[in-house]
Design a protein around this motif. Structure first.
Motif, PDB file in Angstrom:
ATOM      1  N   GLY A  13       0.820  -1.217   0.000  1.00 61.78           N
ATOM      2  CA  GLY A  13       0.000   0.000   0.000  1.00 61.78           C
ATOM      3  C   GLY A  13       0.846   1.256   0.000  1.00 61.78           C
ATOM      4  N   ALA A  14       1.916   1.282   0.774  1.00 57.16           N
ATOM      5  CA  ALA A  14       2.803   2.450   0.811  1.00 57.16           C
ATOM      6  C   ALA A  14       3.492   2.661  -0.527  1.00 57.16           C
ATOM      7  N   THR A  66       2.377   1.669  -3.432  1.00 56.77           N
ATOM      8  CA  THR A  66       1.322   2.099  -4.352  1.00 56.77           C
ATOM      9  C   THR A  66       1.089   3.598  -4.225  1.00 56.77           C
ATOM     10  N   PHE A  67       1.008   4.070  -3.005  1.00 57.95           N
ATOM     11  CA  PHE A  67       0.827   5.492  -2.747  1.00 57.95           C
ATOM     12  C   PHE A  67       1.967   6.309  -3.349  1.00 57.95           C
ATOM     13  N   GLY A  78       1.839   8.890  -6.526  1.00 65.47           N
ATOM     14  CA  GLY A  78       2.352  10.234  -6.287  1.00 65.47           C
ATOM     15  C   GLY A  78       3.457  10.622  -7.252  1.00 65.47           C
ATOM     16  N   SER A 116      -0.417   1.968 -13.346  1.00 66.44           N
ATOM     17  CA  SER A 116      -0.284   3.425 -13.238  1.00 66.44           C
ATOM     18  C   SER A 116       0.174   4.006 -14.567  1.00 66.44           C
TER      19      SER A 116
END
Length: 100
Positions: free
Chosen positions: A16-17, A19-20, A24, A74
């Motif tokens: 999750g981190a 992915t964030f 970004g 992404s």
């Protein structure tokens, strides 16, 4: 590293981190790509997406599979965002690059 993350139930949080952070990172890449190259840069995102999707399929580590897949999708999403960015520039929401 994956064993440590799995044994401490941190693998999901790590994915999750990452992915964030990837999302970004792609936001300014789309903005700068459209600013300097226009919508012509969409194929770079396509090639990056295909390359990382294939790499994800070939990878055996679940953490790196996930990271590569997040980068791949992404990249694919950024193709549409480059064209949306052009519309945002036309509306005056973002600066237009001066002609040389």
């Amino acid at each position: 590293m994956t064993e440590f993350l799995q044994s401490n139930n941190l693998l999901g949080l790590a994915i999750g981190a990452v992915t964030f952070l990837v999302i970004g990172l792609f936001h300014p890449l789309v903005i700068k790509g459209e600013y300097y190259f226009g919508v012509k840069c969409w194929w770079v995102f396509l090639l990056l997406g295909i390359a990382t999707a294939v790499a994800s399929l070939l990878c055996v580590n679940v953490f790196w599979q996930s990271v590569l897949a997040v980068v791949a999708f992404s990249s694919f999403w950024s193709i549409g965002e480059v064209f949306e960015q052009r519309r945002r520039v036309q509306r005056g929401w973002f600066p237009k690059r001066p002609q040389k």
